[in-house]
Design an enzyme around this catalytic site. Structure first.
Site, mmCIF file in Angstrom:
data_model
loop_
_atom_site.group_PDB
_atom_site.id
_atom_site.type_symbol
_atom_site.label_atom_id
_atom_site.label_comp_id
_atom_site.label_asym_id
_atom_site.label_seq_id
_atom_site.Cartn_x
_atom_site.Cartn_y
_atom_site.Cartn_z
ATOM 1 N N ARG A 260 33.684 45.911 44.400
ATOM 2 C CA ARG A 260 33.049 45.455 43.180
ATOM 3 C C ARG A 260 34.089 44.794 42.292
ATOM 4 O O ARG A 260 35.204 45.306 42.145
ATOM 5 C CB ARG A 260 32.395 46.626 42.433
ATOM 6 C CG ARG A 260 31.166 47.191 43.115
ATOM 7 C CD ARG A 260 30.003 46.214 43.063
ATOM 8 N NE ARG A 260 28.791 46.745 43.680
ATOM 9 C CZ ARG A 260 28.440 46.538 44.930
ATOM 10 N NH1 ARG A 260 29.229 45.811 45.721
ATOM 11 N NH2 ARG A 260 27.317 47.031 45.413
ATOM 12 N N GLU A 289 30.819 36.206 38.417
ATOM 13 C CA GLU A 289 30.289 35.504 39.586
ATOM 14 C C GLU A 289 29.104 34.632 39.182
ATOM 15 O O GLU A 289 28.245 35.094 38.432
ATOM 16 C CB GLU A 289 29.859 36.512 40.660
ATOM 17 C CG GLU A 289 31.015 37.313 41.225
ATOM 18 C CD GLU A 289 30.607 38.262 42.355
ATOM 19 O OE1 GLU A 289 29.406 38.254 42.751
ATOM 20 O OE2 GLU A 289 31.461 39.018 42.835
ATOM 21 N N HIS A 308 31.631 36.450 47.882
ATOM 22 C CA HIS A 308 30.778 37.645 47.962
ATOM 23 C C HIS A 308 29.919 37.615 49.233
ATOM 24 O O HIS A 308 28.694 37.742 49.192
ATOM 25 C CB HIS A 308 29.887 37.756 46.721
ATOM 26 C CG HIS A 308 29.492 39.174 46.413
ATOM 27 N ND1 HIS A 308 29.327 39.651 45.148
ATOM 28 C CD2 HIS A 308 29.227 40.227 47.224
ATOM 29 C CE1 HIS A 308 28.981 40.924 45.175
ATOM 30 N NE2 HIS A 308 28.915 41.296 46.436
#
Length: 360
Positions: A260, A289, A308
């Site tokens: 994370r 993001e 990601h």
């Protein structure tokens, strides 16, 4: 024989409706369900907040229309909002094929008598493999070498000792978190000949591979040539690795984060890369993001970046489909869900689908 139970497959372009249908047939047989389908646009269109839920795809209106008369829904991204629940009184099970049910209003679902399930660990192996790939890419600076060859260079001077990379075998690698992902990676790294340290206040040492040692975080940072983050993001772990923790790491070490973005202070990481404290970093998640153009990590040296994607494998999509199909099969048999996110609703569970009953 009971009539087929109405079910909606609300797949997307990752967890396909085709995969959901195949998993459902394998679990319950082709005649158990009256199937309806709704195709959601993710990831071709980014997920977003819809009403009061996060990371959802599609629209409330489309979902409401598709759910009329439906008792079970299998999905990854469909928005289970108060409005949807109020408009779909036949719904009983909403099975979400992701690690957390962020696209469901759990409180409202409980009030409406709808069980919400999720799929923990669906991408654990995929994430561990992606972490290993980034770890190796950073330790050996593979992307830098790739780019240099594309540019027509042939840097044989990279054999100079001070320019050479690191290897897994014989290295000490620290894993911050040893759940499904960290535990799998510990097994792989141990098999590759690494000395593996773990920091995890919740881990059972007996569940770890032989030779893995549980240590406090400062000791892990000070001893490891590579540190890989696998902790959950909580208020306690937010920016768990900041400037002070980076200062504890060994000179010339590597940091990897596929967990994370909130676990890490990225400004401090960029500074540690620029001043040569770290040999390299490899990242799949970020504090913001998508990664902004002006983000400090973009200009840092010796960093490997992916957007990601650690959970983006066909195996994950197939496993996710199988996990929600299993929840549908449990519902059909009158069994409790394997992974219920709102277990209070089970106290008022309706009778199974095979038993005639007034559901409302």
């Amino acid at each position: 024989m009971a009539p087929p139970a109405p079910i909606l497959l609300a797949g997307d372009h990752f967890v396909l409706n085709r995969l959901l249908a195949e998993a459902l047939n394998a679990e319950s047989g082709p005649d158990a369900w009256a199937v309806r389908e709704l195709a959601l646009p993710w990831p071709h269109e980014p997920f977003r907040a819809i009403a009061e839920v996060d990371e959802a795809s599609g629209s409330e209106d489309a979902l409401i229309e598709a759910l009329q008369g439906v008792r079970v829904c299998l999905t990854q991204m469909a928005p289970l909002t108060e409005r949807v629940l109020a408009a779909c009184p036949d719904l009983e099970l909403f099975a979400i094929s992701r690690g957390g049910p962020v696209n469901a209003n759990l409180g409202a679902a409980t009030l409406h008598g709808v069980a919400v399930t999720y799929a923990p660990g669906r991408n654990a192996v995929s994430t561990a493999e992606h972490t290993l790939g980034l770890l190796l890419a950073a330790m050996r600076r593979i992307p830098d070498s790739h780019i240099s060859v594309l540019r027509g260079q042939w840097k044989s001077d990279l054999y100079a000792y001070d320019a050479t990379g690191l290897q897994v075998h014989g290295s000490t690698i620290g894993l911050v978190g040893a759940g499904a992902v960290g535990g799998h990676l510990a097994t792989v790294l141990t098999a590759m000949g690494a000395r593996v340290l773990v920091h995890d206040p919740y881990v059972d040492p007996a569940a770890l591979p032989r030779g893995v040692v549980v240590v406090p975080l400062p000791e892990l940072l000070a001893r490891s040539e590579v540190v890989s983050l696998h902790a959950r993001l909580t208020p306690h772990t937010h920016k768990l690795i900041g400037a002070a923790e980076l200062a504890l790491m060994r000179e010339g070490s590597v940091l990897v984060n596929c967990a994370r973005g909130g676990l890490l202070d990225y400004t401090a990481l960029a500074a540690a890369l620029r001043d040569g404290k770290l040999f390299a970093a490899a990242l799949d998640v970020y504090d913001i993001e998508p990664l902004p153009a002006e983000h400090p990590i973009r200009d840092a040296p010796h960093v490997v970046l992916t957007p990601h994607l650690a959970g983006a494998t066909r195996g994950v999509a197939q496993r996710a489909a199988a996990m929600v199909a299993d929840e549908a099969g449990r519902w059909l048999r009158g069994a409790e869900p394997a992974y219920c996110a709102n277990p209070d609703v089970l106290q008022h569970r309706r009778q199974p689908a095979s038993t005639p009953t007034d559901h409302r």
